[in-house]
Design a protein around this motif. Structure first.
Motif, short mmCIF file in Angstrom:
data_model
loop_
_atom_site.label_atom_id
_atom_site.label_comp_id
_atom_site.label_asym_id
_atom_site.label_seq_id
_atom_site.Cartn_x
_atom_site.Cartn_y
_atom_site.Cartn_z
N TYR A 1 -4.40 -8.36 -17.42
CA TYR A 1 -3.84 -8.91 -16.18
C TYR A 1 -2.90 -7.92 -15.54
O TYR A 1 -2.84 -7.79 -14.32
N SER A 2 -2.15 -7.23 -16.35
CA SER A 2 -1.20 -6.24 -15.85
C SER A 2 -1.94 -5.10 -15.17
O SER A 2 -1.56 -4.64 -14.09
N LYS A 3 -3.03 -4.66 -15.83
CA LYS A 3 -3.82 -3.58 -15.25
C LYS A 3 -4.48 -4.05 -13.96
O LYS A 3 -4.51 -3.33 -12.96
N LEU A 4 -5.03 -5.26 -13.95
CA LEU A 4 -5.64 -5.81 -12.75
C LEU A 4 -4.61 -5.96 -11.64
O LEU A 4 -4.90 -5.68 -10.46
N THR A 5 -3.43 -6.38 -12.00
CA THR A 5 -2.36 -6.53 -11.02
C THR A 5 -1.99 -5.18 -10.43
O THR A 5 -1.77 -5.05 -9.23
N GLU A 6 -1.92 -4.17 -11.31
CA GLU A 6 -1.62 -2.81 -10.83
C GLU A 6 -2.70 -2.32 -9.88
O GLU A 6 -2.41 -1.74 -8.82
N GLU A 7 -3.96 -2.52 -10.26
CA GLU A 7 -5.07 -2.10 -9.42
C GLU A 7 -5.06 -2.86 -8.09
O GLU A 7 -5.28 -2.28 -7.02
N LEU A 8 -4.79 -4.15 -8.17
CA LEU A 8 -4.73 -4.97 -6.96
C LEU A 8 -3.58 -4.51 -6.07
O LEU A 8 -3.72 -4.38 -4.87
N SER A 9 -2.45 -4.22 -6.68
CA SER A 9 -1.29 -3.74 -5.95
C SER A 9 -1.60 -2.39 -5.31
O SER A 9 -1.24 -2.14 -4.15
N SER A 10 -2.27 -1.53 -6.05
CA SER A 10 -2.65 -0.21 -5.53
C SER A 10 -3.62 -0.36 -4.36
O SER A 10 -3.50 0.31 -3.33
N THR A 11 -4.58 -1.27 -4.51
CA THR A 11 -5.56 -1.51 -3.45
C THR A 11 -4.86 -2.06 -2.21
O THR A 11 -5.14 -1.64 -1.08
N ILE A 12 -3.94 -2.99 -2.41
CA ILE A 12 -3.19 -3.56 -1.29
C ILE A 12 -2.38 -2.47 -0.59
O ILE A 12 -2.32 -2.41 0.64
N THR A 13 -1.79 -1.57 -1.36
CA THR A 13 -1.02 -0.47 -0.80
C THR A 13 -1.93 0.44 0.03
O THR A 13 -1.58 0.86 1.14
N GLN A 14 -3.12 0.72 -0.51
CA GLN A 14 -4.09 1.56 0.23
C GLN A 14 -4.55 0.87 1.51
O GLN A 14 -4.65 1.49 2.56
N VAL A 15 -4.83 -0.43 1.41
CA VAL A 15 -5.26 -1.20 2.59
C VAL A 15 -4.13 -1.20 3.62
O VAL A 15 -4.35 -1.01 4.81
N VAL B 1 -4.33 0.19 7.31
CA VAL B 1 -4.01 -0.64 8.48
C VAL B 1 -2.93 0.05 9.32
O VAL B 1 -3.02 0.07 10.55
N SER B 2 -1.95 0.62 8.68
CA SER B 2 -0.89 1.33 9.40
C SER B 2 -1.46 2.52 10.17
O SER B 2 -1.11 2.78 11.33
N GLU B 3 -2.36 3.23 9.51
CA GLU B 3 -3.00 4.39 10.16
C GLU B 3 -3.86 3.93 11.35
O GLU B 3 -3.82 4.53 12.43
N LEU B 4 -4.61 2.84 11.15
CA LEU B 4 -5.42 2.30 12.25
C LEU B 4 -4.55 1.85 13.41
O LEU B 4 -4.88 2.08 14.59
N THR B 5 -3.42 1.24 13.09
CA THR B 5 -2.49 0.79 14.13
C THR B 5 -1.95 1.99 14.91
O THR B 5 -1.90 1.96 16.14
N ALA B 6 -1.56 3.03 14.19
CA ALA B 6 -1.04 4.24 14.84
C ALA B 6 -2.12 4.89 15.71
O ALA B 6 -1.87 5.28 16.85
N ASN B 7 -3.34 5.00 15.15
CA ASN B 7 -4.44 5.59 15.92
C ASN B 7 -4.77 4.74 17.15
O ASN B 7 -5.08 5.27 18.22
N SER B 8 -4.72 3.43 16.98
CA SER B 8 -5.00 2.52 18.10
C SER B 8 -3.96 2.69 19.19
O SER B 8 -4.30 2.74 20.37
N ALA B 9 -2.70 2.79 18.80
CA ALA B 9 -1.62 2.97 19.79
C ALA B 9 -1.79 4.31 20.50
O ALA B 9 -1.65 4.40 21.73
N LYS B 10 -2.12 5.35 19.74
CA LYS B 10 -2.33 6.68 20.34
C LYS B 10 -3.53 6.65 21.28
O LYS B 10 -3.47 7.18 22.40
N SER B 11 -4.61 6.02 20.88
CA SER B 11 -5.80 5.91 21.72
C SER B 11 -5.49 5.12 22.99
O SER B 11 -5.97 5.44 24.07
N SER B 12 -4.68 4.09 22.84
CA SER B 12 -4.29 3.28 23.99
C SER B 12 -3.49 4.13 24.99
O SER B 12 -3.74 4.07 26.19
N GLU B 13 -2.56 4.91 24.49
CA GLU B 13 -1.77 5.79 25.36
C GLU B 13 -2.67 6.82 26.04
O GLU B 13 -2.54 7.08 27.24
N GLU B 14 -3.59 7.40 25.28
CA GLU B 14 -4.50 8.39 25.84
C GLU B 14 -5.40 7.75 26.90
O GLU B 14 -5.66 8.36 27.94
#
Length: 111
Positions: A4-18, A22-35
């Motif tokens: 469970y601890s390993k699964l939690t770590e993997e899930l936490s890592s996946t959530i961090t990556q997601v 999402v943060s990168e997509l938001t930044a790219n979307s804002a930049k694209s909107s400005e452009e």
């Protein structure tokens, strides 16, 4: 529990990556909107400049067309003057022939 601890770590890592994705997509979307806003502004400016250029071109065309028509009319006047000048030259030639003929007749009469 280790699983469970390993699964939690993997899930936490996946959530961090997601979350990072999402943060990168938001930044790219804002930049694209400005452009896209900048591109739209440039497109509007180009459209306005094109409209001004077209209006100027239309005005120049109309002026040149009027000048050409005037020149054609002036050319027709020149042609009319040329016809009149030729008529005068023809009359002068006939007058000279008549004068020569009169001189010949006067010379004969004097003989």
């Amino acid at each position: 529990m280790a699983i469970y601890s390993k699964l939690t770590e993997e899930l936490s890592s996946t959530i961090t990556q997601v979350d990072a994705g999402v943060s990168e997509l938001t930044a790219n979307s804002a930049k694209s909107s400005e452009e896209s806003i900048q591109i739209r502004a440039r497109a509007i400016a180009a459209k306005e400049q094109g409209s001004k250029s077209k209006a100027l071109t239309d005005k120049l065309y109309e002026e040149k067309e009027a000048n050409i028509k005037r020149a054609i009319e002036d050319g027709q006047v020149v042609n009319e003057i040329s016809v009149i000048a030729k008529s005068i030259a023809d009359i002068a030639e006939q007058t000279n022939l008549l004068a020569i003929n009169a001189a010949i007749e006067a010379a004969r009469a004097g003989e």
